[in-house]
Design a protein around this motif. Sequence first.
Motif, PDB file in Angstrom:
ATOM      1  N   PRO A  14     -67.605   8.410   0.409  1.00 27.78           N
ATOM      2  CA  PRO A  14     -66.494   7.655  -0.194  1.00 27.78           C
ATOM      3  C   PRO A  14     -65.298   7.612   0.743  1.00 27.78           C
ATOM      4  O   PRO A  14     -65.088   8.516   1.538  1.00 27.78           O
ATOM      5  N   PRO A  15     -64.510   6.531   0.646  1.00 22.68           N
ATOM      6  CA  PRO A  15     -63.330   6.445   1.513  1.00 22.68           C
ATOM      7  C   PRO A  15     -62.321   7.530   1.159  1.00 22.68           C
ATOM      8  O   PRO A  15     -62.170   7.920   0.008  1.00 22.68           O
ATOM      9  N   LYS A  16     -61.654   8.007   2.179  1.00 21.13           N
ATOM     10  CA  LYS A  16     -60.655   9.059   1.976  1.00 21.13           C
ATOM     11  C   LYS A  16     -59.375   8.454   1.424  1.00 21.13           C
ATOM     12  O   LYS A  16     -58.894   7.435   1.897  1.00 21.13           O
ATOM     13  N   ARG A  17     -58.842   9.098   0.421  1.00 18.79           N
ATOM     14  CA  ARG A  17     -57.553   8.683  -0.149  1.00 18.79           C
ATOM     15  C   ARG A  17     -56.466   9.565   0.439  1.00 18.79           C
ATOM     16  O   ARG A  17     -56.686  10.750   0.686  1.00 18.79           O
ATOM     17  N   PRO A  18     -55.291   8.998   0.607  1.00 19.24           N
ATOM     18  CA  PRO A  18     -54.204   9.832   1.128  1.00 19.24           C
ATOM     19  C   PRO A  18     -53.820  10.905   0.116  1.00 19.24           C
ATOM     20  O   PRO A  18     -53.990  10.743  -1.088  1.00 19.24           O
ATOM     21  N   PRO A  19     -53.305  12.019   0.600  1.00 16.79           N
ATOM     22  CA  PRO A  19     -52.879  13.076  -0.328  1.00 16.79           C
ATOM     23  C   PRO A  19     -51.744  12.604  -1.240  1.00 16.79           C
ATOM     24  O   PRO A  19     -51.059  11.626  -0.951  1.00 16.79           O
ATOM     25  N   GLN A  20     -51.542  13.304  -2.331  1.00 20.84           N
ATOM     26  CA  GLN A  20     -50.556  12.935  -3.355  1.00 20.84           C
ATOM     27  C   GLN A  20     -49.159  12.744  -2.770  1.00 20.84           C
ATOM     28  O   GLN A  20     -48.429  11.879  -3.198  1.00 20.84           O
ATOM     29  N   SER A  21     -48.780  13.537  -1.796  1.00 19.59           N
ATOM     30  CA  SER A  21     -47.418  13.476  -1.271  1.00 19.59           C
ATOM     31  C   SER A  21     -47.163  12.259  -0.387  1.00 19.59           C
ATOM     32  O   SER A  21     -46.028  11.945  -0.109  1.00 19.59           O
ATOM     33  N   SER A  22     -48.213  11.570   0.055  1.00 19.73           N
ATOM     34  CA  SER A  22     -47.990  10.447   0.952  1.00 19.73           C
ATOM     35  C   SER A  22     -47.991   9.091   0.245  1.00 19.73           C
ATOM     36  O   SER A  22     -48.052   8.065   0.903  1.00 19.73           O
TER      37      SER A  22
ATOM     38  N   ALA B  58     -50.241  -0.522  -4.592  1.00 17.19           N
ATOM     39  CA  ALA B  58     -50.994   0.215  -5.610  1.00 17.19           C
ATOM     40  C   ALA B  58     -52.457  -0.215  -5.622  1.00 17.19           C
ATOM     41  O   ALA B  58     -53.351   0.622  -5.802  1.00 17.19           O
ATOM     42  N   ASP B  59     -52.708  -1.500  -5.422  1.00 12.56           N
ATOM     43  CA  ASP B  59     -54.087  -1.977  -5.370  1.00 12.56           C
ATOM     44  C   ASP B  59     -54.848  -1.425  -4.172  1.00 12.56           C
ATOM     45  O   ASP B  59     -56.054  -1.189  -4.251  1.00 12.56           O
ATOM     46  N   ARG B  60     -54.149  -1.218  -3.074  1.00  6.54           N
ATOM     47  CA  ARG B  60     -54.802  -0.671  -1.874  1.00  6.54           C
ATOM     48  C   ARG B  60     -54.882   0.850  -1.886  1.00  6.54           C
ATOM     49  O   ARG B  60     -55.452   1.439  -0.977  1.00  6.54           O
ATOM     50  N   GLY B  61     -54.308   1.480  -2.900  1.00  6.65           N
ATOM     51  CA  GLY B  61     -54.353   2.935  -2.991  1.00  6.65           C
ATOM     52  C   GLY B  61     -53.245   3.638  -2.239  1.00  6.65           C
ATOM     53  O   GLY B  61     -53.288   4.857  -2.077  1.00  6.65           O
TER      54      GLY B  61
END
Length: 95
Positions: free
Chosen positions: A2-10, A58-61
């Motif tokens: 799965p693609p990596k999502r940025p951490p919550q703080s970023s 938001a759509d791009r994560g």
Amino acid sequence: MPPKRPPQSSYRNGTGSIALITGIVALVFAFVPIVGDLVTVPTGIVAVVCGWVGFSRADRGLASNHREALTGLALGTAALFVVFLVFVATHAPGG
């Protein structure tokens, strides 16, 4: 994988928050005579643009405030529509 999502703080939530705040200000001032047009038009445009950018992020994560951006976009659009209706009603021929 799965693609990596940025951490919550970023997350980049600034534009969505700006859209919500300026959308509220624009809609409130849309109903104020005389001064309202001078405030509503610029803040409404800022709300629409920032809402669009925030919604896209938001759509791009890249952001987590999807609802704030969408609400700011809707409020800015509604405020500009109210100003347009008032302008048409007051500048109508024969009125």
